[in-house]
Design a protein around this motif. Structure first.
Motif, PDB file in Angstrom:
ATOM      1  N   LEU A  70       0.808  -1.219   0.000  1.00 31.45           N
ATOM      2  CA  LEU A  70       0.000   0.000   0.000  1.00 31.45           C
ATOM      3  C   LEU A  70       0.845   1.276   0.000  1.00 31.45           C
ATOM      4  CD1 LEU A  70      -2.877   1.195   0.215  1.00 31.45           C
ATOM      5  CD2 LEU A  70      -2.509   1.220   2.699  1.00 31.45           C
ATOM      6  N   GLY A  71       1.863   1.340   0.847  1.00 28.39           N
ATOM      7  CA  GLY A  71       2.764   2.503   0.876  1.00 28.39           C
ATOM      8  C   GLY A  71       2.043   3.815   1.070  1.00 28.39           C
ATOM      9  N   THR A  72       2.221   4.751   0.151  1.00 32.05           N
ATOM     10  CA  THR A  72       1.590   6.068   0.241  1.00 32.05           C
ATOM     11  C   THR A  72       0.129   6.044  -0.184  1.00 32.05           C
ATOM     12  OG1 THR A  72       2.183   6.696  -2.019  1.00 32.05           O
ATOM     13  CG2 THR A  72       3.792   7.197  -0.275  1.00 32.05           C
ATOM     14  N   GLY A  73      -0.321   4.942  -0.768  1.00 27.27           N
ATOM     15  CA  GLY A  73      -1.696   4.852  -1.242  1.00 27.27           C
ATOM     16  C   GLY A  73      -1.914   5.438  -2.623  1.00 27.27           C
ATOM     17  N   LEU A  74      -0.829   5.832  -3.297  1.00 29.95           N
ATOM     18  CA  LEU A  74      -0.969   6.456  -4.612  1.00 29.95           C
ATOM     19  C   LEU A  74      -1.590   5.504  -5.631  1.00 29.95           C
ATOM     20  CD1 LEU A  74      -0.551   8.690  -6.677  1.00 29.95           C
ATOM     21  CD2 LEU A  74       1.846   7.980  -6.883  1.00 29.95           C
ATOM     22  N   ASN A  75      -1.119   4.272  -5.694  1.00 28.63           N
ATOM     23  CA  ASN A  75      -1.676   3.325  -6.671  1.00 28.63           C
ATOM     24  C   ASN A  75      -3.150   3.049  -6.394  1.00 28.63           C
ATOM     25  OD1 ASN A  75       0.867   3.062  -7.852  1.00 28.63           O
ATOM     26  ND2 ASN A  75       1.388   1.258  -6.647  1.00 28.63           N
ATOM     27  N   ALA A  76      -3.493   2.937  -5.130  1.00 29.15           N
ATOM     28  CA  ALA A  76      -4.899   2.707  -4.770  1.00 29.15           C
ATOM     29  C   ALA A  76      -5.765   3.889  -5.201  1.00 29.15           C
ATOM     30  CB  ALA A  76      -5.020   2.473  -3.266  1.00 29.15           C
ATOM     31  N   LEU A  77      -5.298   5.097  -4.952  1.00 26.63           N
ATOM     32  CA  LEU A  77      -6.059   6.289  -5.317  1.00 26.63           C
ATOM     33  C   LEU A  77      -6.254   6.390  -6.829  1.00 26.63           C
ATOM     34  CD1 LEU A  77      -7.391   8.953  -4.400  1.00 26.63           C
ATOM     35  CD2 LEU A  77      -5.144  10.039  -4.685  1.00 26.63           C
ATOM     36  N   ILE A  95      -1.238  -5.268   0.562  1.00 27.75           N
ATOM     37  CA  ILE A  95      -0.492  -5.727   1.734  1.00 27.75           C
ATOM     38  C   ILE A  95       0.542  -4.674   2.124  1.00 27.75           C
ATOM     39  CG2 ILE A  95       1.213  -6.988   0.332  1.00 27.75           C
ATOM     40  CD1 ILE A  95       1.218  -9.143   2.522  1.00 27.75           C
ATOM     41  N   GLU A  96       0.654  -4.453   3.406  1.00 24.96           N
ATOM     42  CA  GLU A  96       1.602  -3.452   3.906  1.00 24.96           C
ATOM     43  C   GLU A  96       2.050  -3.837   5.310  1.00 24.96           C
ATOM     44  OE1 GLU A  96       4.213  -1.009   4.220  1.00 24.96           O
ATOM     45  OE2 GLU A  96       3.033  -0.528   2.430  1.00 24.96           O
ATOM     46  N   ALA A  97       3.338  -4.044   5.482  1.00 28.66           N
ATOM     47  CA  ALA A  97       3.860  -4.439   6.790  1.00 28.66           C
ATOM     48  C   ALA A  97       4.030  -3.245   7.729  1.00 28.66           C
ATOM     49  CB  ALA A  97       5.187  -5.163   6.624  1.00 28.66           C
ATOM     50  N   PHE A  98       4.424  -2.111   7.169  1.00 30.11           N
ATOM     51  CA  PHE A  98       4.727  -0.937   7.995  1.00 30.11           C
ATOM     52  C   PHE A  98       4.004   0.292   7.445  1.00 30.11           C
ATOM     53  CE2 PHE A  98       8.480  -3.749   8.145  1.00 30.11           C
ATOM     54  CZ  PHE A  98       8.474  -4.054   9.501  1.00 30.11           C
ATOM     55  N   PRO A  99       2.765   0.514   7.866  1.00 30.00           N
ATOM     56  CA  PRO A  99       1.991   1.648   7.356  1.00 30.00           C
ATOM     57  C   PRO A  99       2.682   2.989   7.622  1.00 30.00           C
ATOM     58  CG  PRO A  99       0.591   0.128   8.572  1.00 30.00           C
ATOM     59  CD  PRO A  99       2.004  -0.303   8.826  1.00 30.00           C
ATOM     60  N   VAL A 100       2.552   3.871   6.656  1.00 24.99           N
ATOM     61  CA  VAL A 100       3.108   5.218   6.800  1.00 24.99           C
ATOM     62  C   VAL A 100       2.246   6.011   7.782  1.00 24.99           C
ATOM     63  CG1 VAL A 100       3.688   7.361   5.585  1.00 24.99           C
ATOM     64  CG2 VAL A 100       4.014   5.140   4.446  1.00 24.99           C
ATOM     65  N   ASP A 101       2.879   6.788   8.638  1.00 28.18           N
ATOM     66  CA  ASP A 101       2.166   7.600   9.610  1.00 28.18           C
ATOM     67  C   ASP A 101       1.204   8.557   8.898  1.00 28.18           C
ATOM     68  OD1 ASP A 101       2.147  10.337  11.362  1.00 28.18           O
ATOM     69  OD2 ASP A 101       2.304   8.555  12.647  1.00 28.18           O
ATOM     70  N   PHE A 102      -0.029   8.645   9.424  1.00 31.86           N
ATOM     71  CA  PHE A 102      -1.057   9.436   8.749  1.00 31.86           C
ATOM     72  C   PHE A 102      -0.721  10.923   8.722  1.00 31.86           C
ATOM     73  CE2 PHE A 102      -5.396  11.383   8.559  1.00 31.86           C
ATOM     74  CZ  PHE A 102      -5.667  11.003   7.246  1.00 31.86           C
ATOM     75  N   GLU A 103       0.027  11.410   9.690  1.00 26.98           N
ATOM     76  CA  GLU A 103       0.428  12.813   9.683  1.00 26.98           C
ATOM     77  C   GLU A 103       1.306  13.119   8.471  1.00 26.98           C
ATOM     78  OE1 GLU A 103      -0.712  15.281  11.649  1.00 26.98           O
ATOM     79  OE2 GLU A 103      -2.057  13.659  12.290  1.00 26.98           O
ATOM     80  N   LEU A 104       2.093  12.153   8.041  1.00 23.57           N
ATOM     81  CA  LEU A 104       2.907  12.311   6.834  1.00 23.57           C
ATOM     82  C   LEU A 104       2.044  12.158   5.589  1.00 23.57           C
ATOM     83  CD1 LEU A 104       5.788  12.831   5.903  1.00 23.57           C
ATOM     84  CD2 LEU A 104       6.230  10.373   6.068  1.00 23.57           C
ATOM     85  N   ILE A 105       1.122  11.202   5.627  1.00 23.50           N
ATOM     86  CA  ILE A 105       0.203  10.983   4.505  1.00 23.50           C
ATOM     87  C   ILE A 105      -0.559  12.264   4.173  1.00 23.50           C
ATOM     88  CG2 ILE A 105      -1.958   9.826   3.852  1.00 23.50           C
ATOM     89  CD1 ILE A 105       0.497   8.033   3.554  1.00 23.50           C
ATOM     90  N   LYS A 106      -1.000  12.992   5.194  1.00 23.78           N
ATOM     91  CA  LYS A 106      -1.809  14.198   4.982  1.00 23.78           C
ATOM     92  C   LYS A 106      -1.042  15.297   4.246  1.00 23.78           C
ATOM     93  CE  LYS A 106      -3.174  14.730   9.298  1.00 23.78           C
ATOM     94  NZ  LYS A 106      -3.890  15.257  10.494  1.00 23.78           N
ATOM     95  N   GLN A 107       0.287  15.197   4.215  1.00 20.88           N
ATOM     96  CA  GLN A 107       1.084  16.214   3.523  1.00 20.88           C
ATOM     97  C   GLN A 107       1.253  15.923   2.033  1.00 20.88           C
ATOM     98  OE1 GLN A 107       4.769  17.259   5.714  1.00 20.88           O
ATOM     99  NE2 GLN A 107       3.966  16.016   7.398  1.00 20.88           N
ATOM    100  N   LEU A 108       0.918  14.700   1.596  1.00 21.19           N
ATOM    101  CA  LEU A 108       1.104  14.319   0.201  1.00 21.19           C
ATOM    102  C   LEU A 108       0.107  15.036  -0.706  1.00 21.19           C
ATOM    103  CD1 LEU A 108       1.594  10.479   0.789  1.00 21.19           C
ATOM    104  CD2 LEU A 108       3.378  12.166   0.291  1.00 21.19           C
ATOM    105  N   ASN A 109       0.547  15.420  -1.893  1.00 23.39           N
ATOM    106  CA  ASN A 109      -0.268  16.271  -2.769  1.00 23.39           C
ATOM    107  C   ASN A 109      -0.971  15.520  -3.900  1.00 23.39           C
ATOM    108  OD1 ASN A 109       1.878  15.677  -4.458  1.00 23.39           O
ATOM    109  ND2 ASN A 109       2.450  17.803  -4.884  1.00 23.39           N
TER     110      ASN A 109
END
Length: 232
Positions: A70-77, A95-109
């Motif tokens: 899943l990573g940043t969720g870009l492919n899913a989006l 599948i994602e073993a280590f989800p990215v912190d949502f505070e960082l996710i919210k900064q993605l454009n």
């Protein structure tokens, strides 16, 4: 990407790639989640155009996808965007073993690259939804996130129409490209299913061929000469 970087979120840094879209840099691996030539253009080319659009052109009416990871969720989006635009139901397992912190996710454009009013709410829901169960993100996109290592995941046979193989590069995490894992992934593909990845290493192509997949070397996204698509 499952980018199994370990629990070092405080070390992951936001970067801007050449097409203006964001990615993440993992210092302990000296690796980025996407091509520094352009995160969105890479994902659109490799996974949407060469993967999802290719399968739609074959006449599939309901598509099941497995993503590593899943990573940043870009492919899913971007997949949700495609499903909405073409009104084709997509079930997306990631599948994602280590989800990215949502505070960082919210900064993605990424949502600024989609001409969809609901893109922001979809992106947030992709990351905040429950794990290990089907979650309806939009009328045409259902997500099932699985939090585990790829090595520990056992896929059901003949399930998926498309594999998005988006792990870190083989020289960074070779264990994720092991022939045993590739064999399990191949077994999870339906007849006519495809495996798409940004990687075009010779060893990967030989391994996929040894699993009786038909391997194509295709033009890569901007900044990368080649990519691979393999069909069953």
């Amino acid at each position: 990407m499952t980018k199994e970087a370990g629990n070092n979120e405080e070390k992951i840094k936001l970067i801007t790639t050449d097409d203006g879209s964001h990615s993440l840099y993992v210092p302990n691996l000296n690796e980025t989640y996407h091509s520094f030539h352009g995160a969105v253009q890479e994902s659109r080319h490799v996974f949407i155009e060469m993967g999802l659009a290719h399968q739609k052109s074959r006449g599939l009416k309901n598509i099941k996808i497995f993503e590593v990871g899943l990573g940043t969720g870009l492919n899913a989006l971007l997949t949700a965007e495609f499903a909405e635009k073409h009104q084709i139901p997509v079930h997306f397992t990631s599948i994602e073993a280590f989800p990215v912190d949502f505070e960082l996710i919210k900064q993605l454009n990424y949502t600024s690259y989609l001409d969809l009013p609901k893109a922001k709410s979809w992106f947030e829901k992709i990351h905040t939804s429950q794990w290990n169960e089907d979650i309806v993100i939009s009328p045409f996109f259902t997500l099932n996130k699985i939090q585990t290592k790829l090595e520990d995941y056992v896929a059901q046979g003949s399930t998926f129409d498309i594999i998005y193989f988006d792990a870190f590069a083989p020289n960074k995490q070779a264990e994720l490209w092991d022939i045993t894992i590739l064999s399990d992934i191949s077994n999870s593909m339906k007849h006519g299913g495809i495996f798409v990845t940004y990687c075009a290493k010779g060893q990967l192509k030989r391994d996929l061929q040894s699993l009786h997949l038909n391997v194509e070397t295709l033009p890569g996204p901007p900044g990368k000469k080649e990519m691979v698509r393999a069909s069953k």
